[in-house]
Design a protein around this motif. Structure first.
Motif, PDB file in Angstrom:
ATOM      1  N   VAL A   1       0.834  -1.199   0.000  1.00 47.02           N
ATOM      2  CA  VAL A   1       0.000   0.000   0.000  1.00 47.02           C
ATOM      3  C   VAL A   1       0.873   1.255   0.000  1.00 47.02           C
ATOM      4  CG1 VAL A   1      -1.675   1.349   1.333  1.00 47.02           C
ATOM      5  CG2 VAL A   1      -1.988  -1.124   1.061  1.00 47.02           C
ATOM      6  N   MET A   2       1.920   1.271   0.811  1.00 41.92           N
ATOM      7  CA  MET A   2       2.811   2.432   0.840  1.00 41.92           C
ATOM      8  C   MET A   2       3.425   2.679  -0.529  1.00 41.92           C
ATOM      9  SD  MET A   2       6.157   3.354   3.209  1.00 41.92           S
ATOM     10  CE  MET A   2       7.329   2.303   2.331  1.00 41.92           C
ATOM     11  N   ASP A   3       3.913   1.636  -1.158  1.00 40.39           N
ATOM     12  CA  ASP A   3       4.521   1.795  -2.482  1.00 40.39           C
ATOM     13  C   ASP A   3       3.523   2.379  -3.471  1.00 40.39           C
ATOM     14  OD1 ASP A   3       6.872   0.777  -1.512  1.00 40.39           O
ATOM     15  OD2 ASP A   3       6.555  -1.251  -2.282  1.00 40.39           O
ATOM     16  N   ALA A   4       2.263   1.938  -3.372  1.00 43.39           N
ATOM     17  CA  ALA A   4       1.228   2.437  -4.278  1.00 43.39           C
ATOM     18  C   ALA A   4       0.908   3.899  -3.991  1.00 43.39           C
ATOM     19  CB  ALA A   4      -0.027   1.582  -4.164  1.00 43.39           C
ATOM     20  N   VAL A   5       0.829   4.254  -2.715  1.00 45.31           N
ATOM     21  CA  VAL A   5       0.558   5.642  -2.339  1.00 45.31           C
ATOM     22  C   VAL A   5       1.672   6.553  -2.837  1.00 45.31           C
ATOM     23  CG1 VAL A   5       0.353   7.240  -0.384  1.00 45.31           C
ATOM     24  CG2 VAL A   5      -0.854   5.049  -0.333  1.00 45.31           C
TER      25      VAL A   5
ATOM     26  N   ALA B   1       4.639   9.608   9.405  1.00 44.79           N
ATOM     27  CA  ALA B   1       4.543  10.550   8.288  1.00 44.79           C
ATOM     28  C   ALA B   1       3.466  11.586   8.579  1.00 44.79           C
ATOM     29  CB  ALA B   1       4.231   9.806   6.995  1.00 44.79           C
ATOM     30  N   ARG B   2       3.815  12.852   8.473  1.00 40.80           N
ATOM     31  CA  ARG B   2       2.882  13.933   8.738  1.00 40.80           C
ATOM     32  C   ARG B   2       1.951  14.195   7.553  1.00 40.80           C
ATOM     33  NH1 ARG B   2       7.863  15.556  10.282  1.00 40.80           N
ATOM     34  NH2 ARG B   2       8.082  16.827   8.384  1.00 40.80           N
ATOM     35  N   SER B   3       2.362  13.779   6.377  1.00 38.76           N
ATOM     36  CA  SER B   3       1.591  14.001   5.163  1.00 38.76           C
ATOM     37  C   SER B   3       2.054  13.005   4.114  1.00 38.76           C
ATOM     38  CB  SER B   3       1.804  15.429   4.644  1.00 38.76           C
ATOM     39  OG  SER B   3       3.174  15.612   4.297  1.00 38.76           O
ATOM     40  N   VAL B   4       1.331  12.961   2.994  1.00 42.73           N
ATOM     41  CA  VAL B   4       1.755  12.086   1.904  1.00 42.73           C
ATOM     42  C   VAL B   4       3.124  12.524   1.381  1.00 42.73           C
ATOM     43  CG1 VAL B   4       1.242  11.348  -0.463  1.00 42.73           C
ATOM     44  CG2 VAL B   4      -0.587  11.460   1.231  1.00 42.73           C
TER      45      VAL B   4
ATOM     46  N   ASP C   1       5.505  13.846   3.077  1.00 46.90           N
ATOM     47  CA  ASP C   1       6.500  13.356   4.038  1.00 46.90           C
ATOM     48  C   ASP C   1       6.733  11.865   3.837  1.00 46.90           C
ATOM     49  OD1 ASP C   1       8.277  13.503   6.218  1.00 46.90           O
ATOM     50  OD2 ASP C   1       6.705  12.968   7.643  1.00 46.90           O
ATOM     51  N   LEU C   2       5.662  11.119   3.562  1.00 47.09           N
ATOM     52  CA  LEU C   2       5.799   9.684   3.306  1.00 47.09           C
ATOM     53  C   LEU C   2       6.633   9.435   2.056  1.00 47.09           C
ATOM     54  CD1 LEU C   2       4.903   6.800   4.148  1.00 47.09           C
ATOM     55  CD2 LEU C   2       2.977   7.065   2.555  1.00 47.09           C
ATOM     56  N   VAL C   3       6.402  10.229   1.027  1.00 46.08           N
ATOM     57  CA  VAL C   3       7.179  10.097  -0.215  1.00 46.08           C
ATOM     58  C   VAL C   3       8.656  10.355   0.060  1.00 46.08           C
ATOM     59  CG1 VAL C   3       7.607  11.122  -2.485  1.00 46.08           C
ATOM     60  CG2 VAL C   3       5.260  10.655  -1.738  1.00 46.08           C
ATOM     61  N   ARG C   4       8.942  11.396   0.846  1.00 47.79           N
ATOM     62  CA  ARG C   4      10.342  11.711   1.171  1.00 47.79           C
ATOM     63  C   ARG C   4      11.007  10.557   1.902  1.00 47.79           C
ATOM     64  NH1 ARG C   4      13.117  13.140   5.429  1.00 47.79           N
ATOM     65  NH2 ARG C   4      11.256  13.178   6.761  1.00 47.79           N
ATOM     66  N   LYS C   5      10.290   9.974   2.858  1.00 42.83           N
ATOM     67  CA  LYS C   5      10.865   8.868   3.618  1.00 42.83           C
ATOM     68  C   LYS C   5      11.033   7.629   2.758  1.00 42.83           C
ATOM     69  CE  LYS C   5       9.448  10.424   8.190  1.00 42.83           C
ATOM     70  NZ  LYS C   5       8.604  10.228   9.374  1.00 42.83           N
ATOM     71  N   ALA C   6      10.090   7.380   1.865  1.00 41.10           N
ATOM     72  CA  ALA C   6      10.211   6.235   0.958  1.00 41.10           C
ATOM     73  C   ALA C   6      11.420   6.406   0.049  1.00 41.10           C
ATOM     74  CB  ALA C   6       8.940   6.087   0.130  1.00 41.10           C
ATOM     75  N   GLU C   7      11.695   7.636  -0.362  1.00 41.92           N
ATOM     76  CA  GLU C   7      12.872   7.892  -1.202  1.00 41.92           C
ATOM     77  C   GLU C   7      14.161   7.627  -0.432  1.00 41.92           C
ATOM     78  OE1 GLU C   7      12.268  11.913  -2.439  1.00 41.92           O
ATOM     79  OE2 GLU C   7      11.054  11.350  -4.187  1.00 41.92           O
TER      80      GLU C   7
END
Length: 218
Positions: free
Chosen positions: A159-163, A196-199, A201-207
């Protein structure tokens, strides 16, 4: 035996490691750094350095090119093979262009020809310590993000990868063959577990996870 100068406080400050077989140079540099409140530790050889230096400590290395046994350039390569990424500043009385090019290509911060100005040395050390602090900060951030990602279930990771790819809940549900309600549940868990505070932020952490840093499936 290594020469100790400017003892570290309880919380260790960055250290400048000096490797030079010239005693007068070691003492001169140690006095310079002590006057500027830099902690330093001096060694007469690379062997003494490996035996007595704390390679986990934040800092930089002042490395003479011409040393007994292994030369400075080869020792730089050895440190790299060992996985040590501490910034290196070369010192030499016999510098030439090929040596400088080789050192800089291998990641050296600077290449100072003796006799050098004290300010040039201090500037080089300040730059090296700043670079090491930034590198360690990035490493700490990456380690923290990887630890967070390891708390995700395999489904939550999907799910995270998809988001992160920008897919909507409805698209994620279709691709994974689950209900949209379940996607929302997993998505909420992902945001919480990844702190993650926002999407964005989640993208930054996934990177930060980067290729090859995915947590193991469990």
């Amino acid at each position: 035996m290594p020469e100790r100068h400017a003892p570290s406080p309880e919380v260790e400050e960055p250290i400048v490691f000096i490797i030079d077989d010239d005693l007068s140079m070691r003492e001169s540099l140690s006095d310079l750094f002590q006057s500027m409140r830099f902690d330093s530790q001096a060694f007469e050889s690379t062997a003494a350095f490996l035996a007595g230096a704390d390679l986990e400590r934040s800092g930089c290395i002042l490395l003479d090119i011409r040393l007994p046994g292994i030369n400075g350039l080869d020792f730089q390569a050895q440190l790299d093979r060992m996985g040590n990424r501490m910034p290196v500043i070369f010192m030499t009385g016999y510098g030439d262009i090929p040596m400088t090019v080789r050192a800089m290509k291998a990641g050296a911060i600077d290449f100072l020809t003796k006799p050098f100005k004290e300010q040039d040395m201090l500037d080089a050390v300040a730059s090296a310590l700043k670079q090491d602090a930034e590198r360690r900060s990035r490493t700490a951030q990456n380690t923290a993000v990887i630890a967070l990602a390891e708390t995700l279930t395999p489904r939550e990771r999907e799910v995270m990868d998809a988001v992160v790819k920008g897919l909507m809940n409805k698209q994620i549900a279709f691709d994974l063959g689950i209900s949209e309600v379940t996607v929302k549940l997993h998505r909420g868990n992902v945001m919480r577990k990844m702190a993650a505070r926002s999407v964005a932020d989640l993208v930054r952490k996934a990177e930060l996870l980067g290729p090859g840093k995915d947590p193991p499936a469990s």
